[in-house]
Design a protein around this motif. Sequence first.
Motif, PDB file in Angstrom:
ATOM      1  N   GLN A 133       0.827  -1.213   0.000  1.00 33.83           N
ATOM      2  CA  GLN A 133       0.000   0.000   0.000  1.00 33.83           C
ATOM      3  C   GLN A 133       0.858   1.258   0.000  1.00 33.83           C
ATOM      4  O   GLN A 133       0.536   2.234  -0.678  1.00 33.83           O
ATOM      5  CB  GLN A 133      -0.927   0.014   1.205  1.00 33.83           C
ATOM      6  CG  GLN A 133      -2.008  -1.019   1.122  1.00 33.83           C
ATOM      7  CD  GLN A 133      -2.753  -1.157   2.430  1.00 33.83           C
ATOM      8  OE1 GLN A 133      -2.271  -0.765   3.483  1.00 33.83           O
ATOM      9  NE2 GLN A 133      -3.938  -1.720   2.367  1.00 33.83           N
ATOM     10  N   SER A 134       1.949   1.242   0.739  1.00 35.41           N
ATOM     11  CA  SER A 134       2.833   2.412   0.779  1.00 35.41           C
ATOM     12  C   SER A 134       3.432   2.700  -0.590  1.00 35.41           C
ATOM     13  O   SER A 134       3.517   3.850  -1.011  1.00 35.41           O
ATOM     14  CB  SER A 134       3.954   2.198   1.799  1.00 35.41           C
ATOM     15  OG  SER A 134       3.442   2.094   3.091  1.00 35.41           O
ATOM     16  N   VAL A 135       3.844   1.656  -1.280  1.00 40.37           N
ATOM     17  CA  VAL A 135       4.415   1.839  -2.612  1.00 40.37           C
ATOM     18  C   VAL A 135       3.358   2.382  -3.571  1.00 40.37           C
ATOM     19  O   VAL A 135       3.614   3.314  -4.348  1.00 40.37           O
ATOM     20  CB  VAL A 135       5.010   0.516  -3.145  1.00 40.37           C
ATOM     21  CG1 VAL A 135       5.385   0.635  -4.617  1.00 40.37           C
ATOM     22  CG2 VAL A 135       6.206   0.106  -2.308  1.00 40.37           C
ATOM     23  N   VAL A 136       2.160   1.828  -3.501  1.00 43.23           N
ATOM     24  CA  VAL A 136       1.089   2.279  -4.394  1.00 43.23           C
ATOM     25  C   VAL A 136       0.736   3.745  -4.118  1.00 43.23           C
ATOM     26  O   VAL A 136       0.556   4.533  -5.044  1.00 43.23           O
ATOM     27  CB  VAL A 136      -0.149   1.363  -4.269  1.00 43.23           C
ATOM     28  CG1 VAL A 136      -1.347   1.947  -4.998  1.00 43.23           C
ATOM     29  CG2 VAL A 136       0.179  -0.018  -4.797  1.00 43.23           C
ATOM     30  N   ARG A 137       0.649   4.107  -2.834  1.00 47.43           N
ATOM     31  CA  ARG A 137       0.359   5.503  -2.495  1.00 47.43           C
ATOM     32  C   ARG A 137       1.447   6.431  -3.010  1.00 47.43           C
ATOM     33  O   ARG A 137       1.162   7.482  -3.584  1.00 47.43           O
ATOM     34  CB  ARG A 137       0.201   5.666  -0.984  1.00 47.43           C
ATOM     35  CG  ARG A 137      -1.188   5.376  -0.489  1.00 47.43           C
ATOM     36  CD  ARG A 137      -1.390   5.877   0.928  1.00 47.43           C
ATOM     37  NE  ARG A 137      -0.498   5.277   1.893  1.00 47.43           N
ATOM     38  CZ  ARG A 137      -0.688   4.102   2.476  1.00 47.43           C
ATOM     39  NH1 ARG A 137      -1.766   3.402   2.203  1.00 47.43           N
ATOM     40  NH2 ARG A 137       0.177   3.630   3.342  1.00 47.43           N
ATOM     41  N   ALA A 138       2.708   6.057  -2.810  1.00 46.06           N
ATOM     42  CA  ALA A 138       3.817   6.889  -3.272  1.00 46.06           C
ATOM     43  C   ALA A 138       3.775   7.044  -4.793  1.00 46.06           C
ATOM     44  O   ALA A 138       3.966   8.140  -5.325  1.00 46.06           O
ATOM     45  CB  ALA A 138       5.150   6.294  -2.822  1.00 46.06           C
ATOM     46  N   ALA A 139       3.503   5.944  -5.492  1.00 45.94           N
ATOM     47  CA  ALA A 139       3.395   6.018  -6.958  1.00 45.94           C
ATOM     48  C   ALA A 139       2.242   6.929  -7.357  1.00 45.94           C
ATOM     49  O   ALA A 139       2.363   7.733  -8.297  1.00 45.94           O
ATOM     50  CB  ALA A 139       3.205   4.619  -7.536  1.00 45.94           C
ATOM     51  N   GLY A 140       1.135   6.831  -6.639  1.00 43.09           N
ATOM     52  CA  GLY A 140      -0.008   7.706  -6.923  1.00 43.09           C
ATOM     53  C   GLY A 140       0.311   9.171  -6.697  1.00 43.09           C
ATOM     54  O   GLY A 140      -0.076  10.030  -7.490  1.00 43.09           O
ATOM     55  N   PHE A 141       1.040   9.462  -5.627  1.00 45.37           N
ATOM     56  CA  PHE A 141       1.424  10.850  -5.347  1.00 45.37           C
ATOM     57  C   PHE A 141       2.256  11.430  -6.481  1.00 45.37           C
ATOM     58  O   PHE A 141       2.168  12.614  -6.784  1.00 45.37           O
ATOM     59  CB  PHE A 141       2.235  10.952  -4.055  1.00 45.37           C
ATOM     60  CG  PHE A 141       1.447  10.707  -2.800  1.00 45.37           C
ATOM     61  CD1 PHE A 141       0.104  11.047  -2.704  1.00 45.37           C
ATOM     62  CD2 PHE A 141       2.052  10.131  -1.710  1.00 45.37           C
ATOM     63  CE1 PHE A 141      -0.611  10.822  -1.545  1.00 45.37           C
ATOM     64  CE2 PHE A 141       1.341   9.902  -0.537  1.00 45.37           C
ATOM     65  CZ  PHE A 141       0.007  10.252  -0.460  1.00 45.37           C
ATOM     66  N   LEU A 142       3.071  10.586  -7.114  1.00 38.44           N
ATOM     67  CA  LEU A 142       3.944  11.039  -8.192  1.00 38.44           C
ATOM     68  C   LEU A 142       3.283  10.935  -9.567  1.00 38.44           C
ATOM     69  O   LEU A 142       3.925  11.194 -10.583  1.00 38.44           O
ATOM     70  CB  LEU A 142       5.239  10.230  -8.180  1.00 38.44           C
ATOM     71  CG  LEU A 142       6.102  10.423  -6.933  1.00 38.44           C
ATOM     72  CD1 LEU A 142       7.260   9.437  -6.937  1.00 38.44           C
ATOM     73  CD2 LEU A 142       6.617  11.847  -6.856  1.00 38.44           C
ATOM     74  N   GLY A 143       2.029  10.538  -9.603  1.00 34.19           N
ATOM     75  CA  GLY A 143       1.341  10.388 -10.879  1.00 34.19           C
ATOM     76  C   GLY A 143       1.783   9.156 -11.643  1.00 34.19           C
ATOM     77  O   GLY A 143       1.622   9.094 -12.862  1.00 34.19           O
ATOM     78  N   LEU A 144       2.335   8.172 -10.960  1.00 30.44           N
ATOM     79  CA  LEU A 144       2.826   6.961 -11.606  1.00 30.44           C
ATOM     80  C   LEU A 144       2.002   5.732 -11.239  1.00 30.44           C
ATOM     81  O   LEU A 144       2.430   4.603 -11.454  1.00 30.44           O
ATOM     82  CB  LEU A 144       4.297   6.727 -11.216  1.00 30.44           C
ATOM     83  CG  LEU A 144       5.271   7.848 -11.583  1.00 30.44           C
ATOM     84  CD1 LEU A 144       6.625   7.601 -10.945  1.00 30.44           C
ATOM     85  CD2 LEU A 144       5.379   7.975 -13.087  1.00 30.44           C
ATOM     86  N   GLY A 145       0.817   5.944 -10.681  1.00 28.24           N
ATOM     87  CA  GLY A 145      -0.029   4.841 -10.242  1.00 28.24           C
ATOM     88  C   GLY A 145      -0.402   3.886 -11.356  1.00 28.24           C
ATOM     89  O   GLY A 145      -0.602   2.694 -11.111  1.00 28.24           O
TER      90      GLY A 145
END
Length: 168
Positions: A133-145
């Motif tokens: 979940q942390s990785v997915v959230r971080a990717a989402g924050f960067l627009g890389l989800g």
Amino acid sequence: MNTQSLQIAARLNEARKLREEHAALKRENAHLRDEIASLEAHLDLAQTVLTDLGAEGRHLVLVDGWNLILGAGSRYRTREELAAHYAELVESDPSLVVWIILDGPKANTAGQGRLRITYTGGTGSQRADRFIQSVVRAAGFLGLGDKVAIHTKDKDLLKRPLAFSGKI
């Protein structure tokens, strides 16, 4: 029982309580030390993941390891079978980076090119889920989800990140 005996008994009782409190604080300190080590390891891993995601044309597959091995209807019986499957997947698709996440008592990561296997370290339940979940959230924050996929049969795990980024 005289006054002196009562005072000695009271001090012994106080000393016992202090020893118990000391032991409890030592356990808490050890737990917090383990948590900090786990968080530091996760930060390093997260930085690596985000570097992978930043590469042009790369996609990341996060694998909920024990869920796919021990879950109902799993087609993998061992970590080795799971790793072999994803090694073949990585070999056949040069755009993929696969990260197999497993709960384990000691934080450890082994990498074979674009295939990594990580043991989360620490204690407590759902450590692999929290890492994913942390990785997915971080990717989402960067627009890389949209560059992240999760392989799991855990419906709750899939709901949480999906609700966050909407792109996986």
